[in-house]
Scaffold this motif. Structure first.
Motif, mmCIF file in Angstrom:
data_model
loop_
_atom_site.group_PDB
_atom_site.id
_atom_site.type_symbol
_atom_site.label_atom_id
_atom_site.label_comp_id
_atom_site.label_asym_id
_atom_site.label_seq_id
_atom_site.Cartn_x
_atom_site.Cartn_y
_atom_site.Cartn_z
ATOM 1 N N GLY A 258 51.175 -15.307 -31.072
ATOM 2 C CA GLY A 258 50.185 -14.446 -30.433
ATOM 3 C C GLY A 258 50.791 -13.460 -29.459
ATOM 4 N N GLU A 259 52.117 -13.435 -29.370
ATOM 5 C CA GLU A 259 52.803 -12.520 -28.459
ATOM 6 C C GLU A 259 52.635 -11.072 -28.920
ATOM 7 O OE1 GLU A 259 57.369 -11.309 -27.126
ATOM 8 O OE2 GLU A 259 57.003 -12.793 -28.707
ATOM 9 N N LYS A 260 52.370 -10.180 -27.986
ATOM 10 C CA LYS A 260 52.265 -8.755 -28.282
ATOM 11 C C LYS A 260 53.558 -8.060 -27.876
ATOM 12 C CE LYS A 260 49.794 -5.978 -25.685
ATOM 13 N NZ LYS A 260 48.608 -5.330 -25.047
ATOM 14 N N TYR A 261 54.111 -7.276 -28.781
ATOM 15 C CA TYR A 261 55.324 -6.531 -28.465
ATOM 16 C C TYR A 261 55.289 -5.187 -29.182
ATOM 17 C CZ TYR A 261 56.920 -8.268 -33.030
ATOM 18 O OH TYR A 261 57.015 -8.562 -34.362
ATOM 19 N N TYR A 262 56.304 -4.358 -28.926
ATOM 20 C CA TYR A 262 56.363 -3.016 -29.509
ATOM 21 C C TYR A 262 57.651 -2.839 -30.301
ATOM 22 C CZ TYR A 262 52.498 -1.941 -26.383
ATOM 23 O OH TYR A 262 51.294 -1.947 -25.756
ATOM 24 N N GLN A 263 57.551 -2.055 -31.372
ATOM 25 C CA GLN A 263 58.750 -1.699 -32.110
ATOM 26 C C GLN A 263 58.620 -0.270 -32.629
ATOM 27 O OE1 GLN A 263 58.558 -4.832 -35.166
ATOM 28 N NE2 GLN A 263 58.279 -3.220 -36.706
ATOM 29 N N CYS A 264 59.757 0.351 -32.907
ATOM 30 C CA CYS A 264 59.773 1.745 -33.360
ATOM 31 C C CYS A 264 58.939 1.917 -34.620
ATOM 32 C CB CYS A 264 61.197 2.200 -33.659
ATOM 33 S SG CYS A 264 62.293 2.289 -32.243
ATOM 34 N N ASN A 265 58.159 2.980 -34.645
ATOM 35 C CA ASN A 265 57.430 3.313 -35.867
ATOM 36 C C ASN A 265 58.380 3.866 -36.925
ATOM 37 O OD1 ASN A 265 55.986 5.847 -37.343
ATOM 38 N ND2 ASN A 265 54.571 4.127 -37.167
ATOM 39 N N ASP A 266 59.399 4.613 -36.500
ATOM 40 C CA ASP A 266 60.389 5.189 -37.410
ATOM 41 C C ASP A 266 61.406 4.103 -37.761
ATOM 42 O OD1 ASP A 266 62.534 6.533 -38.594
ATOM 43 O OD2 ASP A 266 62.162 8.358 -37.465
ATOM 44 N N SER A 267 61.262 3.508 -38.948
ATOM 45 C CA SER A 267 62.052 2.331 -39.305
ATOM 46 C C SER A 267 63.546 2.628 -39.432
ATOM 47 C CB SER A 267 61.532 1.730 -40.618
ATOM 48 O OG SER A 267 61.622 2.672 -41.676
ATOM 49 N N SER A 268 63.911 3.779 -40.013
ATOM 50 C CA SER A 268 65.337 4.088 -40.188
ATOM 51 C C SER A 268 66.000 4.383 -38.846
ATOM 52 C CB SER A 268 65.528 5.265 -41.141
ATOM 53 O OG SER A 268 64.985 6.453 -40.617
ATOM 54 N N TYR A 269 65.269 5.020 -37.931
ATOM 55 C CA TYR A 269 65.787 5.290 -36.588
ATOM 56 C C TYR A 269 66.073 3.970 -35.866
ATOM 57 C CZ TYR A 269 65.775 6.888 -31.698
ATOM 58 O OH TYR A 269 66.092 7.123 -30.372
ATOM 59 N N CYS A 270 65.135 3.039 -35.992
ATOM 60 C CA CYS A 270 65.285 1.733 -35.338
ATOM 61 C C CYS A 270 66.465 0.964 -35.926
ATOM 62 C CB CYS A 270 63.997 0.939 -35.505
ATOM 63 S SG CYS A 270 63.961 -0.621 -34.597
ATOM 64 N N LEU A 271 66.561 0.930 -37.254
ATOM 65 C CA LEU A 271 67.639 0.192 -37.911
ATOM 66 C C LEU A 271 69.005 0.765 -37.556
ATOM 67 C CD1 LEU A 271 68.476 -2.026 -39.902
ATOM 68 C CD2 LEU A 271 68.183 -0.361 -41.753
ATOM 69 N N GLU A 272 69.093 2.073 -37.483
ATOM 70 C CA GLU A 272 70.368 2.709 -37.124
ATOM 71 C C GLU A 272 70.785 2.323 -35.713
ATOM 72 O OE1 GLU A 272 72.241 7.211 -36.676
ATOM 73 O OE2 GLU A 272 70.502 6.876 -37.968
ATOM 74 N N ARG A 273 69.814 2.270 -34.784
ATOM 75 C CA ARG A 273 70.137 1.866 -33.414
ATOM 76 C C ARG A 273 70.562 0.408 -33.358
ATOM 77 N NH1 ARG A 273 68.823 4.260 -28.708
ATOM 78 N NH2 ARG A 273 68.233 2.220 -27.855
ATOM 79 N N VAL A 274 69.891 -0.453 -34.132
ATOM 80 C CA VAL A 274 70.259 -1.868 -34.154
ATOM 81 C C VAL A 274 71.685 -2.042 -34.667
ATOM 82 C CG1 VAL A 274 69.792 -4.083 -35.258
ATOM 83 C CG2 VAL A 274 67.899 -2.731 -34.352
ATOM 84 N N ASN A 275 72.023 -1.319 -35.740
ATOM 85 C CA ASN A 275 73.359 -1.432 -36.324
ATOM 86 C C ASN A 275 74.441 -0.848 -35.424
ATOM 87 O OD1 ASN A 275 72.332 -2.646 -38.613
ATOM 88 N ND2 ASN A 275 72.140 -0.738 -39.742
ATOM 89 N N THR A 276 74.067 0.174 -34.646
ATOM 90 C CA THR A 276 75.045 0.841 -33.779
ATOM 91 C C THR A 276 75.207 0.142 -32.438
ATOM 92 O OG1 THR A 276 74.498 2.970 -34.797
ATOM 93 C CG2 THR A 276 75.680 3.029 -32.696
ATOM 94 N N LEU A 277 74.058 -0.225 -31.847
ATOM 95 C CA LEU A 277 74.081 -0.759 -30.480
ATOM 96 C C LEU A 277 73.897 -2.273 -30.409
ATOM 97 C CD1 LEU A 277 71.784 1.941 -28.841
ATOM 98 C CD2 LEU A 277 74.279 1.900 -28.882
ATOM 99 N N GLY A 278 73.438 -2.875 -31.510
ATOM 100 C CA GLY A 278 73.126 -4.295 -31.464
ATOM 101 C C GLY A 278 71.666 -4.487 -31.083
ATOM 102 N N GLY A 279 71.168 -5.678 -31.170
ATOM 103 C CA GLY A 279 69.784 -5.991 -30.846
ATOM 104 C C GLY A 279 69.406 -5.547 -29.457
ATOM 105 N N ASN A 280 68.162 -5.050 -29.310
ATOM 106 C CA ASN A 280 67.594 -4.606 -28.027
ATOM 107 C C ASN A 280 68.342 -3.427 -27.438
ATOM 108 O OD1 ASN A 280 65.536 -6.618 -27.957
ATOM 109 N ND2 ASN A 280 67.123 -8.088 -27.344
ATOM 110 N N GLY A 281 69.168 -2.751 -28.248
ATOM 111 C CA GLY A 281 69.842 -1.564 -27.763
ATOM 112 C C GLY A 281 71.002 -1.832 -26.845
ATOM 113 N N ASP A 282 71.475 -3.081 -26.754
ATOM 114 C CA ASP A 282 72.593 -3.397 -25.867
ATOM 115 C C ASP A 282 73.913 -3.017 -26.519
ATOM 116 O OD1 ASP A 282 70.864 -4.484 -24.017
ATOM 117 O OD2 ASP A 282 70.914 -6.466 -24.969
ATOM 118 N N GLU A 283 74.811 -2.468 -25.705
ATOM 119 C CA GLU A 283 76.140 -2.094 -26.218
ATOM 120 C C GLU A 283 76.910 -3.365 -26.625
ATOM 121 O OE1 GLU A 283 77.257 0.782 -26.746
ATOM 122 O OE2 GLU A 283 76.061 2.179 -25.570
#
Length: 283
Positions: A258-283
């Motif tokens: 039941g937790e509410k959270y947010y994620q990028c609507n642009d799926s490819s933008y989000c995936l690219e950031r995950v692959n580049t920066l790691g989960g949650n945008g951390d270096e």
């Protein structure tokens, strides 16, 4: 591919759509009628955008197709399959790699550049349709630059709700001349239309209209001096997956917790950031 003409259409059909597109580019925001063709998908599922894409695409193009921010929705996948089967062109999910982008209801988060073409699918191209049902009369209103009906629609929202309540498809003034429907993109994307480096083409197959916003064209969302146009606010919110802020976010509820959270609507933008920066945008 050998069973089809390149890009599905016959060459005469492609030329006719290109001519309509050129006229649309020459008169920014003006709705150009065209002979909308029968397609192997139902009208209302992106036939206008698909016809533009098929008439413009070439062997050297790199194609990206998205549907409400997703590269892998049913609509996006099937449109890609049809175009690839009839052209053999390369497809990608990366915005910066693509030369031709067909989209339903979103403009990618990454800024578009010169040489790129964005094709938007449009269900209702007439911004005055809510206040005037007659096509003959709306044409006359556009010719006379009589857009009081569009402002009246927004004014009624303010009277009822103390704010403009258009969630998507908020009308815009193109090149200080034509009030235009930007397709049902969220208000968050409206500012991306202004002085865009890319060519933006909008196609409505069911309504048989093509219109355009050429590169570096002034586009202003309709508003009032005391009630300014405002985009959706995601202040103090960020994507749970990649940590992105200042992007368009979807609200998601976990079915188990039941937790509410947010994620990028642009799926490819989000995936690219995950692959580049790691989960949650951390270096």
């Amino acid at each position: 591919m050998n069973n089809y003409n390149f890009a599905f259409f016959d060459e005469g059909s492609k030329r006719e759509i290109r001519r309509a597109s050129l006229k649309a580019v020459c008169i920014p925001g003006y709705q150009v009628p065209f002979a909308s063709r029968e397609m192997p998908i139902g009208r209302g599922w992106g036939t206008g955008g698909l016809q533009l894409t098929l008439s413009l695409i070439g062997l050297k193009d790199i194609l990206k197709v998205i549907d409400q921010g997703s590269d892998e929705s049913v609509n996006a996948v099937n449109i890609k399959k049809l175009i690839k089967k009839t052209t053999g062109v390369r497809v990608t999910t990366k915005t910066e790699e693509s030369t031709l982008i067909q989209s339903r209801h979103r403009i990618p988060e990454k800024k578009l550049k010169e040489g790129q073409i964005l094709v938007l699918q449009v269900p209702t191209p007439e911004p005055l349709r809510m206040v005037e049902k007659s096509e003959f009369k709306t044409k006359r209103l556009h010719a006379d630059k009589e857009y009081s009906g569009a402002w009246l629609m927004l004014f009624e929202q303010i009277i009822k709700y103390r704010k403009m309540t258009t969630g998507a498809d908020h009308p815009v003034l193109v090149n200080n001349r034509y009030v235009t429907a930007p397709s049902p993109i969220p208000k968050f994307d409206n500012p991306k239309l202004n002085n865009s480096e890319a060519l933006i083409l909008l196609g409505a197959g069911r309504e048989k209209k093509i219109y355009a916003i050429p590169p570096y064209t002034k586009v202003k969302s309709l508003d009032f001096e005391d009630y300014k146009f405002e985009v959706e606010s995601f202040k103090e919110k960020k994507c749970k997956l990649c940590g992105a802020e200042n992007v368009y976010l979807d609200e998601v509820i976990d079915n188990k917790t039941g937790e509410k959270y947010y994620q990028c609507n642009d799926s490819s933008y989000c995936l690219e950031r995950v692959n580049t920066l790691g989960g949650n945008g951390d270096e």
